[in-house]
Write a protein that holds these residues in place. Structure first.
Motif, PDB file in Angstrom:
ATOM      1  N   SER A 149       0.882  -1.252  -0.041  1.00  0.00           N
ATOM      2  CA  SER A 149      -0.006   0.020  -0.129  1.00  0.00           C
ATOM      3  C   SER A 149       0.745   1.375  -0.091  1.00  0.00           C
ATOM      4  O   SER A 149       0.512   2.087  -0.470  1.00  0.00           O
ATOM      5  CB  SER A 149      -0.912  -0.142   1.127  1.00  0.00           C
ATOM      6  OG  SER A 149      -1.981  -1.070   1.256  1.00  0.00           O
ATOM      7  N   ALA A 200       0.738   4.031  -3.045  1.00  0.00           N
ATOM      8  CA  ALA A 200       0.453   5.440  -2.578  1.00  0.00           C
ATOM      9  C   ALA A 200       1.505   6.474  -2.894  1.00  0.00           C
ATOM     10  O   ALA A 200       1.425   7.655  -3.262  1.00  0.00           O
ATOM     11  CB  ALA A 200      -0.125   5.303  -1.317  1.00  0.00           C
ATOM     12  N   ALA A 213       1.259  10.400   2.176  1.00  0.00           N
ATOM     13  CA  ALA A 213       0.211   9.572   1.940  1.00  0.00           C
ATOM     14  C   ALA A 213      -0.018   8.977   3.389  1.00  0.00           C
ATOM     15  O   ALA A 213       0.739   8.916   4.054  1.00  0.00           O
ATOM     16  CB  ALA A 213       0.470   8.259   1.049  1.00  0.00           C
ATOM     17  N   PRO A 243      -3.750  10.605  -0.734  1.00  0.00           N
ATOM     18  CA  PRO A 243      -4.118   9.105  -0.394  1.00  0.00           C
ATOM     19  C   PRO A 243      -4.306   8.754   1.031  1.00  0.00           C
ATOM     20  O   PRO A 243      -3.435   9.367   1.962  1.00  0.00           O
ATOM     21  CB  PRO A 243      -3.225   8.525  -1.006  1.00  0.00           C
ATOM     22  CG  PRO A 243      -2.286   9.087  -1.872  1.00  0.00           C
ATOM     23  CD  PRO A 243      -2.371  10.637  -1.378  1.00  0.00           C
ATOM     24  N   LEU A 273      -5.349   5.487   3.166  1.00  0.00           N
ATOM     25  CA  LEU A 273      -5.917   4.392   3.095  1.00  0.00           C
ATOM     26  C   LEU A 273      -6.204   3.825   4.714  1.00  0.00           C
ATOM     27  O   LEU A 273      -5.542   4.094   5.819  1.00  0.00           O
ATOM     28  CB  LEU A 273      -4.748   3.537   2.870  1.00  0.00           C
ATOM     29  CG  LEU A 273      -3.909   3.672   1.388  1.00  0.00           C
ATOM     30  CD1 LEU A 273      -2.775   3.186   1.099  1.00  0.00           C
ATOM     31  CD2 LEU A 273      -4.951   3.302   0.370  1.00  0.00           C
TER      32      LEU A 273
END
Length: 532
Positions: free
Chosen positions: A48, A52, A130, A148, A150
């Motif tokens: 991830s 990102a 991110a 971003p 998450l």
């Protein structure tokens, strides 16, 4: 063992996830995490991060404390090929914000308890990283800015990162911040080569196995935590995160978890001794008792040895710039007392592969047995502070092809061992934290004092400030409390119309101390928070 897989920091964790997947890597909050679970989660989060932030993120912050995100986040950053940057919600947000700005993070992992601080930290940040929020459900919060974000479901659904980026030996494995004389924290990068040299020396010395269990007592912003995590994970052992509430009487925890390796600042042991709970035989499971971060009093070493009779007691010494520790003394009940100076245990001898010089103010080596500043060179030496060329020129020098770091500590050789006499500047240690008094002075001046001088008075564990030109000293100290962690707050504040000066026109600290000696000791403004 050093293989192609684990030359990088964290490679040992990945190796043991393959060879011993069901062994326990981490015990936290009553839950056990296997090597497979830690590595699998780290690879998912790393995927991830890469998605990102790009295929080669440089730095990943971990704003978390004693939570799964704190430890899995470190592993994830390393799997992504990035340096991890530990941050803490327990520090003043202004200080953390300065660290964020200096770090230019590509990604930031934040646990649930730290989420409240996040909008304030991100507001106006020049480089917005991110965000990975592994404890949080998806939200539409606009206060996290653009970029971003998450959440838990995103991270859980991520595919493992199989082809891990391979950082170079000279790339940073982690970045820690120390107190800075300009009022801003100093960023200290530690490379994979630096930490690999440290881990190799310590494994040769301690021979940890998969049966060992290590304590994790301090915050991850304190570099002793790097020893705990990676001496465990590189060698198939288990790291056990102690709840701070158990620290005043840790004996039941040590017995329950069968702890074999203790590592802390000496003040933790001294506090147990003062409370009268450090009784003989009270820690039978320990086989190594390691102390670092400040002077280890002889009486504390003796009491600890009696309480942990099956363990070897050692005193480690080293600044962050030399990768956790660079010298060590093994306590011996028969010979060590005679080697103590000022009733403190020696800092011992340098690690294999390190070179030491003891020099005067002109960097000339002192005569045998004389006192001088300790300078150290070798593979554990940081490449230098981030974006601080003047400071690097001041703290490092090259001699005979070796690059030395000036520790600022005054030492001499006594009975064949290095003993620490004190500091040669205004940098001090309190509760294991290395503090630049100049940083506190800078904050006091920004808060309204025309002049500010901080020194240790009336004892070596108490910071006292003397102010000139402060219209409201109480308001100045309140502003100081908003910018500095508790262990850096002055306990006493005095005011003067003018500062005493020496013949060079500089503040005469000796005269100032004499003046303070004639003053009554006021009540403490702040109680210094114990190290946790």
């Amino acid at each position: 063992m050093v293989t192609a897989l684990n030359r990088r920091l964290g490679g040992g964790l990945l190796h043991h996830a393959n060879s011993l997947p069901d062994d326990i890597a981490l015990t936290l909050g009553g839950r056990e995490y296997t090597y497979h679970e830690v590595a699998d989660t780290a690879r998912r989060w790393a995927a991830s991060i890469v998605e990102a932030a790009g295929p080669r993120p440089r730095r990943v912050g971990v704003l978390a404390s004693r939570s799964p995100a704190a430890y899995l986040g470190v592993a994830a950053a390393l799997c992504a090929g990035a340096a991890f940057v530990p941050l803490s919600r327990h520090l003043p947000p202004r200080r953390t914000r300065a660290m964020l700005e200096a770090s230019a993070l590509d990604a930031l992992i934040v646990d649930a308890a730290s989420l409240e601080q996040l909008p304030r930290l991100l507001d106006g940040l020049p480089h917005r990283p991110a965000l990975l929020l592994p404890d949080s459900a998806r939200t539409s919060r606009g206060d996290l800015g653009e970029g971003p974000v998450l959440h838990a479901a995103d991270l859980a659904a991520a595919t493992r990162l199989e082809q891990l980026p391979e950082p170079g030996c000279d790339e940073a494995a982690y970045v820690l911040f120390t107190s800075g004389s300009t009022g801003e924290p100093k960023a200290v990068p530690i490379t994979h080569a630096n930490i690999r040299a440290f881990l190799t020396v310590n494994q040769d010395r301690y021979r940890l196995t998969r049966q060992d269990r290590l304590t994790q007592i301090g915050e991850q912003t304190f570099d002793l935590s790097v020893f705990d995590l990676f001496m465990a994970w590189e060698n198939g052992a288990r790291v056990c995160v102690m709840d701070p509430r158990e620290l005043p009487a840790p004996f039941a925890y040590l017995e329950r978890e069968q702890i074999t390796v203790w590592f802390s600042v000496p003040s933790v042991a001294a506090a147990l001794r003062r409370c009268g709970v450090l009784t003989p035989g009270s820690m039978p499971t320990l086989r190594w008792s390691l102390f670092c971060g400040e002077a280890l009093p002889r009486a504390t070493a003796e009491a600890w040895q009696a309480a942990a009779p099956a363990s070897v007691v050692e005193n480690l010494y080293g600044p962050t710039e030399l990768t956790i520790a660079c010298t060590v003394h093994r306590w011996d009940a028969h010979t060590s007392p005679a080697q103590c100076v000022h009733d403190n245990v020696p800092i011992g001898l340098p690690y294999p592969g390190l070179h030491t010089l003891i020099v005067d103010e002109d960097l000339t080596p002192v005569a045998d047995g004389a006192t001088g500043e300790l300078c150290v060179a070798g593979p554990q030496t940081t490449p230098g502070y981030v974006q601080a060329p003047h400071l690097n020129a001041e703290r490092f020098f090259v001699r005979d092809g070796e690059r030395y770091y000036r520790t600022g500590d005054l030492v001499r050789v006594h009975h064949g061992q290095l003993v620490c006499i004190g500091r040669n500047d205004h940098q001090v240690k309190i509760d294991g934290y290395r503090i630049e008094l100049g940083e506190i002075e800078a904050v006091l001046r920004r808060a309204g004092a025309v002049e500010a001088v901080c020194l240790l008075w009336p004892d070596a564990a108490t910071i006292t400030a003397v102010l000139c030109g402060a219209p409201d000293p109480a308001a100045v100290t309140e502003a100081c409390a908003r910018s500095l962690p508790p262990y850096m707050l002055p306990a006493h504040v005095h005011t003067l119309a003018t500062m005493p000066l020496n013949t060079n026109g500089k503040v005469d600290r000796t005269a100032l101390r004499r003046w303070l000696d004639d003053q009554p000791v006021p009540g403490r403004l702040h109680e210094t928070a114990p190290h946790s």
